[in-house]
Enzyme design. Structure first.
Site, PDB file in Angstrom:
ATOM      1  N   HIS A  64       0.832  -1.212   0.000  1.00  0.00           N
ATOM      2  CA  HIS A  64       0.000   0.000   0.000  1.00  0.00           C
ATOM      3  C   HIS A  64       0.860   1.253   0.000  1.00  0.00           C
ATOM      4  O   HIS A  64       1.934   1.305   0.606  1.00  0.00           O
ATOM      5  CB  HIS A  64      -0.992  -0.012   1.163  1.00  0.00           C
ATOM      6  CG  HIS A  64      -0.410   0.107   2.533  1.00  0.00           C
ATOM      7  ND1 HIS A  64      -0.201   1.314   3.141  1.00  0.00           N
ATOM      8  CD2 HIS A  64      -0.012  -0.832   3.428  1.00  0.00           C
ATOM      9  CE1 HIS A  64       0.285   1.126   4.353  1.00  0.00           C
ATOM     10  NE2 HIS A  64       0.427  -0.166   4.558  1.00  0.00           N
ATOM     11  N   ASP A 182       6.274   2.051   6.483  1.00  0.00           N
ATOM     12  CA  ASP A 182       5.007   1.318   6.356  1.00  0.00           C
ATOM     13  C   ASP A 182       4.127   2.116   5.397  1.00  0.00           C
ATOM     14  O   ASP A 182       3.560   3.136   5.790  1.00  0.00           O
ATOM     15  CB  ASP A 182       4.364   1.194   7.744  1.00  0.00           C
ATOM     16  CG  ASP A 182       2.939   0.666   7.702  1.00  0.00           C
ATOM     17  OD1 ASP A 182       2.561   0.010   6.713  1.00  0.00           O
ATOM     18  OD2 ASP A 182       2.185   0.946   8.658  1.00  0.00           O
ATOM     19  N   GLU A 216      -5.229   1.175   2.674  1.00  0.00           N
ATOM     20  CA  GLU A 216      -4.922   0.150   3.672  1.00  0.00           C
ATOM     21  C   GLU A 216      -4.967   0.692   5.089  1.00  0.00           C
ATOM     22  O   GLU A 216      -5.444   0.007   6.006  1.00  0.00           O
ATOM     23  CB  GLU A 216      -3.542  -0.447   3.393  1.00  0.00           C
ATOM     24  CG  GLU A 216      -3.243  -1.733   4.175  1.00  0.00           C
ATOM     25  CD  GLU A 216      -2.698  -1.473   5.574  1.00  0.00           C
ATOM     26  OE1 GLU A 216      -2.668  -2.424   6.392  1.00  0.00           O
ATOM     27  OE2 GLU A 216      -2.303  -0.331   5.863  1.00  0.00           O
ATOM     28  N   GLU A 217      -4.479   1.903   5.303  1.00  0.00           N
ATOM     29  CA  GLU A 217      -4.380   2.436   6.665  1.00  0.00           C
ATOM     30  C   GLU A 217      -5.737   2.626   7.336  1.00  0.00           C
ATOM     31  O   GLU A 217      -5.806   2.763   8.553  1.00  0.00           O
ATOM     32  CB  GLU A 217      -3.600   3.756   6.673  1.00  0.00           C
ATOM     33  CG  GLU A 217      -2.121   3.634   6.332  1.00  0.00           C
ATOM     34  CD  GLU A 217      -1.320   2.883   7.387  1.00  0.00           C
ATOM     35  OE1 GLU A 217      -1.880   2.458   8.420  1.00  0.00           O
ATOM     36  OE2 GLU A 217      -0.111   2.692   7.156  1.00  0.00           O
ATOM     37  N   ASP A 237       3.855  -6.179   3.614  1.00  0.00           N
ATOM     38  CA  ASP A 237       3.663  -5.061   4.530  1.00  0.00           C
ATOM     39  C   ASP A 237       4.743  -5.162   5.603  1.00  0.00           C
ATOM     40  O   ASP A 237       5.586  -6.060   5.566  1.00  0.00           O
ATOM     41  CB  ASP A 237       2.256  -5.101   5.131  1.00  0.00           C
ATOM     42  CG  ASP A 237       1.729  -3.722   5.477  1.00  0.00           C
ATOM     43  OD1 ASP A 237       2.545  -2.850   5.842  1.00  0.00           O
ATOM     44  OD2 ASP A 237       0.503  -3.512   5.398  1.00  0.00           O
ATOM     45  N   HIS A 317       4.410   3.310  12.966  1.00  0.00           N
ATOM     46  CA  HIS A 317       3.449   4.414  13.049  1.00  0.00           C
ATOM     47  C   HIS A 317       3.988   5.605  13.837  1.00  0.00           C
ATOM     48  O   HIS A 317       3.221   6.379  14.409  1.00  0.00           O
ATOM     49  CB  HIS A 317       2.098   3.939  13.595  1.00  0.00           C
ATOM     50  CG  HIS A 317       1.287   3.204  12.580  1.00  0.00           C
ATOM     51  ND1 HIS A 317      -0.049   2.928  12.728  1.00  0.00           N
ATOM     52  CD2 HIS A 317       1.626   2.695  11.363  1.00  0.00           C
ATOM     53  CE1 HIS A 317      -0.500   2.278  11.657  1.00  0.00           C
ATOM     54  NE2 HIS A 317       0.509   2.121  10.820  1.00  0.00           N
TER      55      HIS A 317
END
Length: 344
Positions: A64, A182, A216-217, A237, A317
């Site tokens: 993603h 990510d 995706e998030e 991922d 994150h």
């Protein structure tokens, strides 16, 4: 272009979920330069297909390109911005970060910094104790604004997207530090593998689709537009690092279970056997607070075998880090999978 070149380029293209046109345009352009004919899906994904020797049973790999970000929630009376988060992360992870507000009204950009309202310890005695949450966090704009009217005069409005500066660095010791590893590490790997395939032209055993997803998030990235022939679905991922986690920054992480449940056992073992047979360093791991495009596809009813692997990402994150060793191991395992038989 190498995988690292692709990665540094991708991290520097703002792409919070919902604001991904620029990065999708870039990927489409790169794929077309390589000789592919990528397709855009209605929900802004990009799909490219390589016809294999077996065109009846297909594989699909995803990565993603959407990232964490924010939106303008409100304009405060002093001209600063209240924000609303996009994706699953905490306000403390972005405190002190430079950012860019993307103005929907006129296409301009305004820079700023995300701060606690009560940042100054010379003024606020409780600065260190206050909870970092929406009511206390704000964007300090790099413009001469003193009230809400002056901020609105710039063209800023509720709903404008906010991206975070990636601050991408590659150290002499091989570490890559950046926001949004990510999942731009994975996207860079897939782009480089697609470039390598065009160079080598070694036929794939099965028709294979590469899907670059854009939602995706927020949990519903690549769970649609799946060709009906797809029977194996591999999400590429990140692997999350922390206490009780086996994942590290030097190997490829193979997920056995996330918050949605176990991944397909046979598929997982297939990846393990490939890693061991080709001496690719790997770790098996469980991510308790995690979901992927593959798990989203399963929740949407996809009738496929699903698996997840990726590079190990430290401080996911937040301001993330991985190592070139982990990126290399991940790329090697994906390439081994592409040329392997179907999962038993």
């Amino acid at each position: 272009m190498t995988t690292l070149d692709y990665l540094t380029t991708l991290t520097n293209i703002p792409s919070p979920t919902g604001y991904t046109k620029a990065i999708m345009d870039y990927v489409v352009g790169e794929l077309e330069k390589l000789g592919y004919q990528p397709q855009r899906t209605p929900k802004d994904g990009v799909l490219v297909t390589i016809k294999g020797q077996n065109d009846r049973q297909h594989r699909l790999l995803t990565a993603h390109l959407d990232t964490l970000g924010a939106m303008v929630r409100a304009i405060n009376s002093d001209g600063r911005l209240k924000i609303d988060l996009i994706g699953g992360f905490n306000y403390n992870a972005i405190e002190g970060e430079n950012c860019t507000v993307h103005l929907a009204k006129n296409g301009k950009q305004v820079t700023g910094t995300i701060l606690l309202h009560q940042t100054s310890v010379h003024v606020y005695a409780d600065s260190g104790k206050l909870e970092r949450q929406q009511d206390n966090m704000e964007v300090r704009l790099d413009e001469k604004v003193r009230n809400a009217e002056e901020t609105r005069a710039l063209g800023i409005n509720v709903g404008d997207f906010i991206s975070f500066d990636p601050r991408t660095q590659v150290t002499p010791s091989g570490f890559v530090k950046s926001r949004h590893l990510d999942d731009k590490v994975s996207a860079a790997i897939l782009l480089n593998l697609l470039k390598t395939y065009q160079k080598e032209q070694t036929p794939l055993p099965y028709t294979t689709h590469f899907y670059f997803s854009s939602f995706e998030e927020v949990g519903h990235g690549a769970n649609s537009s799946l060709p009906p022939e797809v029977i194996e679905y591999l999400a590429v991922d990140m692997g999350a690092i922390g206490d009780d986690q086996a994942t590290d920054e030097y190997t490829v992480s193979i997920c056995v279970k996330d918050a949605t449940g176990p991944y397909h056992f046979g598929f997982r073992q297939h990846l393990v056997q490939l890693a061991e047979s080709q001496q690719i360093p790997y770790q098996l791991d469980i991510y308790p607070h995690y979901g992927s495009d593959a798990s989203a596809a399963m929740a949407a009813g996809a009738e496929v075998k699903h698996a997840l692997l990726g590079a190990g990402i430290e401080s996911s994150h937040a301001y993330e880090r991985t190592h070139l060793d982990s990126i290399e191991a991940t790329e090697k395992l994906i390439k081994a999978y592409l040329y392997s038989p179907l999962v038993p």
